[in-house]
Write a protein that holds these residues in place. Structure first.
Motif, mmCIF file in Angstrom:
data_model
loop_
_atom_site.group_PDB
_atom_site.id
_atom_site.type_symbol
_atom_site.label_atom_id
_atom_site.label_comp_id
_atom_site.label_asym_id
_atom_site.label_seq_id
_atom_site.Cartn_x
_atom_site.Cartn_y
_atom_site.Cartn_z
ATOM 1 N N THR A 225 -21.487 10.341 17.863
ATOM 2 C CA THR A 225 -22.208 8.880 17.206
ATOM 3 C C THR A 225 -23.007 8.441 18.185
ATOM 4 O OG1 THR A 225 -20.433 7.626 18.450
ATOM 5 C CG2 THR A 225 -20.110 8.204 16.255
ATOM 6 N N THR B 12 -9.369 -0.370 12.670
ATOM 7 C CA THR B 12 -8.983 0.972 13.312
ATOM 8 C C THR B 12 -7.595 1.362 12.796
ATOM 9 O OG1 THR B 12 -10.437 0.192 15.013
ATOM 10 C CG2 THR B 12 -8.849 2.009 15.572
ATOM 11 N N ALA C 49 -12.362 7.931 17.600
ATOM 12 C CA ALA C 49 -12.665 7.566 19.159
ATOM 13 C C ALA C 49 -11.530 7.846 20.011
ATOM 14 C CB ALA C 49 -13.030 5.983 19.169
ATOM 15 N N ARG D 154 -6.126 9.336 19.965
ATOM 16 C CA ARG D 154 -7.473 9.081 19.331
ATOM 17 C C ARG D 154 -7.352 7.974 18.255
ATOM 18 N NH1 ARG D 154 -11.452 12.266 19.903
ATOM 19 N NH2 ARG D 154 -12.727 12.337 18.021
ATOM 20 N N GLU E 72 -16.833 9.507 21.122
ATOM 21 C CA GLU E 72 -16.701 9.173 19.782
ATOM 22 C C GLU E 72 -17.409 10.092 18.967
ATOM 23 O OE1 GLU E 72 -18.208 5.325 18.657
ATOM 24 O OE2 GLU E 72 -16.500 4.232 19.616
ATOM 25 N N VAL F 104 -15.095 6.906 12.003
ATOM 26 C CA VAL F 104 -15.194 7.113 13.583
ATOM 27 C C VAL F 104 -14.007 7.527 14.386
ATOM 28 C CG1 VAL F 104 -16.394 6.576 15.867
ATOM 29 C CG2 VAL F 104 -17.519 5.865 13.387
#
Length: 141
Positions: A9, A49, A29, A36, A14, A27
């Motif tokens: 990204t 998230t 991260a 993660r 990421e 995504v």
């Protein structure tokens, strides 16, 4: 159609876990050594998230199933109003993405056996895939 990969990204630590039509993506991260997290991103959405990719992907399926939604203003335990128009299976799938909710809890909440709850969630996944496929065919990038 979703695409998976390890495309960066641009931010350190990421990468894109899954990319969908209409600028929606998940995504991956790094959240510390060996940890993660998976962040759902969509235009005009604050992002959520998740600890695992499957939950993030189900959240994306719910997002497509209801043609997008906002969680702002729904509170810590609320459900975005658009979910109620979508139906019980979409509400079940959305609730399943919340921390601490499993199929047994959902079965109790909806007065269904866990197998029925799993079918409800699978219905949302199938509808979302069909919606994304239709958007891709129409050229909605």
């Amino acid at each position: 159609m979703p695409t998976s990969g390890t495309q960066s990204t641009g931010d350190a630590g990421e990468s894109i876990h899954r990319e969908y039509v209409m600028d929606v993506r998940i995504v991956a991260a790094d959240d510390g050594p060996g940890e993660r997290r998976y962040r759902f991103e969509a235009p005009h959405h604050r992002g959520e998230t998740f600890d695992d990719p499957e939950t993030a992907e189900l959240y994306a399926d719910v997002y497509f199933d209801v043609n997008g939604f906002q969680e702002e203003g729904t509170g810590e335990r609320g459900v975005p109003p658009v979910m109620y128009q979508a139906g019980r299976d979409t509400i079940a799938a959305y609730l399943y993405t919340r921390e601490g909710v499993d199929v047994e809890w959902l079965g109790s909440f909806f007065a269904h056996r866990p197998e029925k709850v799993e079918r409800m969630i699978d219905n949302v996944r199938k509808r979302a895939e069909s919606i994304r496929r239709g958007a891709a065919e129409r050229g909605s990038a």
